[in-house]
Design a protein around this motif. Structure first.
Motif, PDB file in Angstrom:
ATOM      1  N   PRO A 174      10.786   5.239  -5.330  1.00 59.62           N
ATOM      2  CA  PRO A 174      11.291   5.950  -4.149  1.00 59.62           C
ATOM      3  C   PRO A 174      12.041   4.979  -3.231  1.00 59.62           C
ATOM      4  N   PRO A 175      13.119   5.444  -2.607  1.00 63.02           N
ATOM      5  CA  PRO A 175      13.851   4.587  -1.686  1.00 63.02           C
ATOM      6  C   PRO A 175      13.076   4.378  -0.386  1.00 63.02           C
ATOM      7  N   LEU A 176      13.490   3.369   0.342  1.00 64.58           N
ATOM      8  CA  LEU A 176      13.002   3.148   1.704  1.00 64.58           C
ATOM      9  C   LEU A 176      14.023   3.760   2.638  1.00 64.58           C
ATOM     10  N   VAL A 177      13.583   4.665   3.507  1.00 64.41           N
ATOM     11  CA  VAL A 177      14.451   5.244   4.519  1.00 64.41           C
ATOM     12  C   VAL A 177      14.012   4.678   5.860  1.00 64.41           C
ATOM     13  N   HIS A 178      14.934   3.989   6.524  1.00 63.29           N
ATOM     14  CA  HIS A 178      14.656   3.317   7.796  1.00 63.29           C
ATOM     15  C   HIS A 178      15.372   4.082   8.897  1.00 63.29           C
ATOM     16  N   VAL A 179      14.609   4.628   9.831  1.00 71.99           N
ATOM     17  CA  VAL A 179      15.137   5.479  10.897  1.00 71.99           C
ATOM     18  C   VAL A 179      14.909   4.810  12.238  1.00 71.99           C
ATOM     19  N   ASP A 182      14.346  13.106   3.171  1.00 73.34           N
ATOM     20  CA  ASP A 182      13.472  13.509   2.077  1.00 73.34           C
ATOM     21  C   ASP A 182      12.133  12.778   2.231  1.00 73.34           C
ATOM     22  N   TYR A 183      11.277  13.287   3.103  1.00 73.22           N
ATOM     23  CA  TYR A 183       9.984  12.640   3.351  1.00 73.22           C
ATOM     24  C   TYR A 183       9.120  12.566   2.094  1.00 73.22           C
ATOM     25  N   PRO A 184       8.978  13.650   1.317  1.00 76.23           N
ATOM     26  CA  PRO A 184       8.098  13.565   0.147  1.00 76.23           C
ATOM     27  C   PRO A 184       8.597  12.602  -0.937  1.00 76.23           C
ATOM     28  N   GLY A 185       9.906  12.409  -1.035  1.00 73.20           N
ATOM     29  CA  GLY A 185      10.451  11.585  -2.097  1.00 73.20           C
ATOM     30  C   GLY A 185      10.816  10.168  -1.691  1.00 73.20           C
ATOM     31  N   SER A 186      10.447   9.777  -0.469  1.00 68.43           N
ATOM     32  CA  SER A 186      10.829   8.469   0.052  1.00 68.43           C
ATOM     33  C   SER A 186       9.647   7.805   0.742  1.00 68.43           C
ATOM     34  N   ILE A 187       9.806   6.531   1.008  1.00 67.47           N
ATOM     35  CA  ILE A 187       8.934   5.822   1.944  1.00 67.47           C
ATOM     36  C   ILE A 187       9.744   5.755   3.224  1.00 67.47           C
ATOM     37  N   VAL A 188       9.235   6.344   4.291  1.00 67.45           N
ATOM     38  CA  VAL A 188      10.005   6.472   5.526  1.00 67.45           C
ATOM     39  C   VAL A 188       9.369   5.643   6.634  1.00 67.45           C
ATOM     40  N   VAL A 189      10.189   4.799   7.261  1.00 64.68           N
ATOM     41  CA  VAL A 189       9.773   4.010   8.410  1.00 64.68           C
ATOM     42  C   VAL A 189      10.602   4.468   9.592  1.00 64.68           C
ATOM     43  N   VAL A 190       9.923   4.874  10.679  1.00 67.49           N
ATOM     44  CA  VAL A 190      10.622   5.366  11.862  1.00 67.49           C
ATOM     45  C   VAL A 190      10.284   4.483  13.058  1.00 67.49           C
ATOM     46  N   GLU A 191      11.308   3.807  13.574  1.00 69.25           N
ATOM     47  CA  GLU A 191      11.153   3.062  14.814  1.00 69.25           C
ATOM     48  C   GLU A 191      11.319   4.039  15.975  1.00 69.25           C
ATOM     49  N   ARG A 212      15.941   1.470  -4.394  1.00 65.12           N
ATOM     50  CA  ARG A 212      15.117   0.470  -5.078  1.00 65.12           C
ATOM     51  C   ARG A 212      15.336   0.479  -6.573  1.00 65.12           C
ATOM     52  N   GLY A 213      16.012   1.430  -7.092  1.00 64.67           N
ATOM     53  CA  GLY A 213      16.161   1.551  -8.541  1.00 64.67           C
ATOM     54  C   GLY A 213      15.212   2.606  -9.078  1.00 64.67           C
ATOM     55  N   ARG A 234       0.808  -1.229   0.000  1.00 67.22           N
ATOM     56  CA  ARG A 234       0.000   0.000   0.000  1.00 67.22           C
ATOM     57  C   ARG A 234       0.843   1.281   0.000  1.00 67.22           C
ATOM     58  N   LEU A 235       2.163   1.156   0.088  1.00 68.56           N
ATOM     59  CA  LEU A 235       3.007   2.337   0.279  1.00 68.56           C
ATOM     60  C   LEU A 235       3.483   2.949  -1.027  1.00 68.56           C
ATOM     61  N   GLU A 236       3.682   4.260  -0.961  1.00 68.69           N
ATOM     62  CA  GLU A 236       4.187   5.026  -2.110  1.00 68.69           C
ATOM     63  C   GLU A 236       5.020   6.183  -1.578  1.00 68.69           C
ATOM     64  N   ALA A 237       5.672   6.894  -2.476  1.00 67.80           N
ATOM     65  CA  ALA A 237       6.505   8.039  -2.091  1.00 67.80           C
ATOM     66  C   ALA A 237       5.710   8.997  -1.219  1.00 67.80           C
TER      67      ALA A 237
END
Length: 146
Positions: A63-68, A85-94, A58-59, A11-14
């Motif tokens: 958008p890349p996955l940013v893991h925080v 870059d929140y708008p240009g990435s999929i961001v996961v924050v632990e 990801r190529g 379900r995720l996108e940039a």
């Protein structure tokens, strides 16, 4: 937890933000690993505890996955200093609960509970049951169905 990560990934996108909460060993990084595999990131998703944030490409044009890992951060300002870059990435924050106000209009919150007395994460931690609550915030997740 990896299977749940893969399901969420579908379900995720940039521009999407996912906030993971749970005690040490609850499965936050395992969920993110499943998410990364489903998204087709290059390399293995590992905990960013010591580097704070790790970008998994990801190529193009995906958008890349940013893991925080915000565990060692003391404030939202320190998180902002990571210049993600929140708008240009999929961001996961632990460990990001309460640190992301104003970062996004919408986000997905995943709360993971490991049973009391469960052992710390091990190679076979996937066998331990978890209780997971997923809550969508904002217009992007108004009709959340996973």
């Amino acid at each position: 937890m990896e299977a749940l990560g893969a399901r969420i990934a579908s379900r995720l996108e940039a521009g999407d933000l996912v906030v993971l909460s749970g005690e040490l060993g609850a499965g936050k990084t395992t969920l993110t690993r499943g998410l990364g595999e489903a998204l087709g990131v290059r390399g293995t998703v590992t905990s960013p505890t010591f580097v704070l944030a790790r970008t998994h490409p990801r190529g193009d044009p995906l958008p890349p996955l940013v893991h925080v890992d915000a565990y060692r951060l003391g404030s939202a300002a320190e998180l902002d200093d990571l210049d993600i870059d929140y708008p240009g990435s999929i961001v996961v924050v632990e460990w990001g609960a309460g640190m992301l106000d104003g970062v996004a209009e919408s986000w997905l919150e995943v709360d993971i509970e490991r049973p009391t007395g469960a052992s710390a994460a091990t190679d076979d931690s996937y066998a331990e049951p978890r209780s997971v609550a997923i809550t969508g915030h904002g217009p992007r997740w108004a009709d959340l169905r996973l």
